[in-house]
Scaffold this active site. Structure first.
Site, PDB file in Angstrom:
ATOM      1  NE  ARG A  45      44.808  30.363 -25.688  1.00 30.49           N
ATOM      2  CZ  ARG A  45      44.135  31.588 -25.266  1.00 30.49           C
ATOM      3  NH1 ARG A  45      44.237  32.117 -24.113  1.00 30.49           N
ATOM      4  NH2 ARG A  45      43.696  32.341 -26.164  1.00 30.49           N
ATOM      5  CB  VAL A  90      48.556  22.403 -24.250  1.00 35.22           C
ATOM      6  CG1 VAL A  90      49.576  22.404 -23.081  1.00 35.22           C
ATOM      7  CG2 VAL A  90      48.054  23.682 -24.492  1.00 35.22           C
ATOM      8  CG  ASP A  91      47.599  22.500 -30.593  1.00 42.10           C
ATOM      9  OD1 ASP A  91      47.845  21.466 -30.888  1.00 42.10           O
ATOM     10  OD2 ASP A  91      48.554  23.441 -30.560  1.00 42.10           O
ATOM     11  CG  HIS A 112      55.102  21.759 -21.712  1.00 42.01           C
ATOM     12  ND1 HIS A 112      55.713  22.493 -22.451  1.00 42.01           N
ATOM     13  CD2 HIS A 112      56.244  21.099 -20.890  1.00 42.01           C
ATOM     14  CE1 HIS A 112      57.019  22.530 -22.203  1.00 42.01           C
ATOM     15  NE2 HIS A 112      57.282  21.763 -21.350  1.00 42.01           N
ATOM     16  CB  CYS A 146      42.410  15.417  -8.671  1.00 38.10           C
ATOM     17  SG  CYS A 146      42.145  15.924  -6.740  1.00 38.10           S
ATOM     18  CB  CYS A 156      38.831  15.112  -7.240  1.00 40.57           C
ATOM     19  SG  CYS A 156      39.432  13.390  -7.338  1.00 40.57           S
ATOM     20  N   GLY A 188      59.845  24.820 -34.440  1.00 43.82           N
ATOM     21  CA  GLY A 188      59.053  26.068 -34.084  1.00 43.82           C
ATOM     22  C   GLY A 188      59.040  26.126 -32.677  1.00 43.82           C
ATOM     23  CB  THR A 189      60.098  24.817 -29.584  1.00 42.52           C
ATOM     24  OG1 THR A 189      60.531  25.303 -28.111  1.00 42.52           O
ATOM     25  CG2 THR A 189      61.562  24.164 -30.237  1.00 42.52           C
ATOM     26  CB  SER A 190      61.465  30.295 -28.311  1.00 47.96           C
ATOM     27  OG  SER A 190      61.088  29.669 -26.907  1.00 47.96           O
TER      28      SER A 190
HETATM   29  N1  LIG Z   1      49.399  25.717 -29.325  1.00 49.79           N
HETATM   30  C1  LIG Z   1      50.117  25.535 -28.162  1.00 49.79           C
HETATM   31  O1  LIG Z   1      49.621  24.551 -27.530  1.00 49.79           O
HETATM   32  C2  LIG Z   1      50.802  26.705 -27.248  1.00 49.79           C
HETATM   33  C3  LIG Z   1      50.590  27.977 -27.936  1.00 49.79           C
HETATM   34  C4  LIG Z   1      51.494  28.784 -27.101  1.00 49.79           C
HETATM   35  C5  LIG Z   1      52.211  28.355 -25.946  1.00 49.79           C
HETATM   36  N2  LIG Z   1      52.333  27.255 -25.520  1.00 49.79           N
HETATM   37  C6  LIG Z   1      53.029  26.791 -24.334  1.00 49.79           C
HETATM   38  O2  LIG Z   1      53.888  27.768 -23.991  1.00 49.79           O
HETATM   39  C7  LIG Z   1      55.420  27.298 -24.047  1.00 49.79           C
HETATM   40  C8  LIG Z   1      56.039  28.143 -25.340  1.00 49.79           C
HETATM   41  O3  LIG Z   1      57.223  27.594 -25.566  1.00 49.79           O
HETATM   42  P1  LIG Z   1      57.656  27.121 -27.009  1.00 49.79           P
HETATM   43  O4  LIG Z   1      59.132  27.268 -27.561  1.00 49.79           O
HETATM   44  O5  LIG Z   1      56.972  26.269 -27.382  1.00 49.79           O
HETATM   45  O6  LIG Z   1      56.968  28.501 -27.959  1.00 49.79           O
HETATM   46  P2  LIG Z   1      57.601  29.819 -27.891  1.00 49.79           P
HETATM   47  O7  LIG Z   1      56.266  30.732 -28.082  1.00 49.79           O
HETATM   48  O8  LIG Z   1      58.383  30.396 -27.076  1.00 49.79           O
HETATM   49  O9  LIG Z   1      58.147  30.075 -29.312  1.00 49.79           O
HETATM   50  C9  LIG Z   1      57.551  29.864 -30.646  1.00 49.79           C
HETATM   51  C10 LIG Z   1      58.630  29.665 -31.657  1.00 49.79           C
HETATM   52  O10 LIG Z   1      57.972  29.528 -32.830  1.00 49.79           O
HETATM   53  C11 LIG Z   1      58.646  29.998 -33.923  1.00 49.79           C
HETATM   54  N3  LIG Z   1      57.461  30.166 -34.780  1.00 49.79           N
HETATM   55  C12 LIG Z   1      56.950  31.361 -35.209  1.00 49.79           C
HETATM   56  N4  LIG Z   1      56.157  31.077 -36.236  1.00 49.79           N
HETATM   57  C13 LIG Z   1      56.496  29.843 -36.844  1.00 49.79           C
HETATM   58  C14 LIG Z   1      56.081  29.021 -37.978  1.00 49.79           C
HETATM   59  N5  LIG Z   1      55.101  29.524 -38.747  1.00 49.79           N
HETATM   60  N6  LIG Z   1      56.659  27.746 -38.234  1.00 49.79           N
HETATM   61  C15 LIG Z   1      57.756  27.286 -37.297  1.00 49.79           C
HETATM   62  N7  LIG Z   1      58.190  27.979 -36.315  1.00 49.79           N
HETATM   63  C16 LIG Z   1      57.465  29.300 -35.986  1.00 49.79           C
HETATM   64  C17 LIG Z   1      59.333  31.343 -33.295  1.00 49.79           C
HETATM   65  O11 LIG Z   1      60.309  31.671 -34.036  1.00 49.79           O
HETATM   66  C18 LIG Z   1      59.584  30.729 -31.934  1.00 49.79           C
HETATM   67  O12 LIG Z   1      61.020  30.404 -31.786  1.00 49.79           O
HETATM   68  C19 LIG Z   1      55.181  25.948 -24.471  1.00 49.79           C
HETATM   69  O13 LIG Z   1      55.857  25.003 -23.532  1.00 49.79           O
HETATM   70  C20 LIG Z   1      53.964  25.332 -24.757  1.00 49.79           C
HETATM   71  O14 LIG Z   1      53.371  24.631 -23.808  1.00 49.79           O
HETATM   72  C21 LIG Z   1      51.338  26.129 -26.305  1.00 49.79           C
HETATM   73 ZN   LIG Z   2      41.373  13.915  -6.185  1.00 50.35          ZN
END
Ligand SMILES: NC(=O)c1ccc[n+]([C@@H]2O[C@H](COP(=O)([O-])OP(=O)(O)OC[C@H]3O[C@@H](n4cnc5c(N)ncnc54)[C@H](O)[C@@H]3O)[C@@H](O)[C@H]2O)c1
Ligand SMILES: [Zn+2]
Length: 238
Positions: free
Chosen positions: A64, A98-99, A114, A122, A146, A183-185
């Site tokens: 990642r 987390v990016d 997150h 640690c 650590c 962009g979150t499900s």
């Molecule tokens: N880039 C990262 O840091 C990354 C990547 C994947 C997962 N995660 C982790 O996994 C968990 C997943 O939960 P989540 O709800 O963030 O993600 P999720 O993967 O569950 O949901 C992704 C959502 O993004 C939407 N989506 C897809 N393409 C899009 C676009 N171009 N523009 C806007 N929305 C778009 C989808 O419809 C969906 O609802 C998080 O807690 C996160 O920490 C992080």
């Molecule tokens: Zn420690």
């Protein structure tokens, strides 16, 4: 095209999820049948996984890190940084990602609830703060320890662990008049509840993404579209 007006009285709280980084080439999590980059989260993203196979967990997060370093912020990250530049301390960003694409786009008032790819801490929770760590680990014996002797783990909130900065997040939600979720499900808690907390305080709530989230009915508006296309130009700051 929808326009969301922001007046001098508004305070804006933004929550982003994996979808905002999709157009930067980083895979979302639910998009691919519940796999995150080819893995089941239970294999790589839980306290049990860390105990059972820390080498696999570090291999996953090393990958990642490598992907994140190649990715660039997209117009959605930039639009939020621009909005912050106009609103100053009336803007707050909470990301589940987390990016580091938000900070690379210029966002400053943000928390990573997150955790962050670019840090390690640690495994024993001995009280020492997380440290910067961009390393790509190929073998577990490359991973440092650590001073207390505990192995360093990714500074990532695994499923089942408590998210970071919740006090500050709750305070910011309580004072927000507009919540924007991108962009979150709507399936990972407590983040999926933020929209309900915001409504309890009387805020307007907007969702931006290509499909309605699970908690869609809690939003005042749902703007259907990709974040990189929908966010630039969405806000009208008065
Ligand atoms: N880039 C990262 O840091 C990354 C990547 C994947 C997962 N995660 C982790 O996994 C968990 C997943 O939960 P989540 O709800 O963030 O993600 P999720 O993967 O569950 O949901 C992704 C959502 O993004 C939407 N989506 C897809 N393409 C899009 C676009 N171009 N523009 C806007 N929305 C778009 C989808 O419809 C969906 O609802 C998080 O807690 C996160 O920490 C992080
Ligand atoms: Zn420690």
């Amino acid at each position: 095209m929808t326009n969301i007006s922001i007046t001098a009285k508004d305070r804006v709280f933004v929550l982003t999820g994996a979808g905002i980084s999709a157009e930067s080439g980083l895979p979302t999590f639910r998009a691919s049948d519940g796999l995150w980059a080819g893995h089941r989260v239970e294999e790589v993203c839980t306290p049990e996984a860390w105990k059972r196979n820390p080498a696999l967990v570090w291999e996953f997060y090393s990958k990642r890190r490598a992907d994140g370093a190649k990715a660039e912020p997209n117009p959605a990250h930039l639009a939020l940084a621009e909005l912050e530049a106009r609103l100053g301390e009336r803007f707050f960003l909470c990301t589940q990602n987390v990016d580091d694409l938000h900070e690379r786009a210029g966002s400053v008032r943000l928390v990573h609830m997150h955790g962050e790819l670019a840090r390690a801490r640690c495994e024993r929770e001995c009280g020492r703060p997380p440290v910067e760590d961009y390393a790509i680990y190929r073998r577990l014996d490359e991973v440092g320890r650590c001073v207390c002797g505990g192995r360093m783990r990714p500074h990532i909130v695994f499923f089942g662990e408590i998210p970071l900065e919740m006090d500050r997040i709750q305070q910011e939600i309580a004072s927000a008049t507009l919540m924007v979720v991108v962009g979150t499900s709507g399936s990972v808690y407590p983040a999926a509840n933020f929209v309900h907390w915001a409504r309890q305080h009387g805020a307007r709530t907007v969702y931006v993404g290509p499909e309605p989230p699970l908690n869609a009915s809690a939003f005042t508006y749902v703007v259907e579209g990709k974040a990189g296309e929908a966010l630039p130009g969405l806000f009208q700051v008065e």
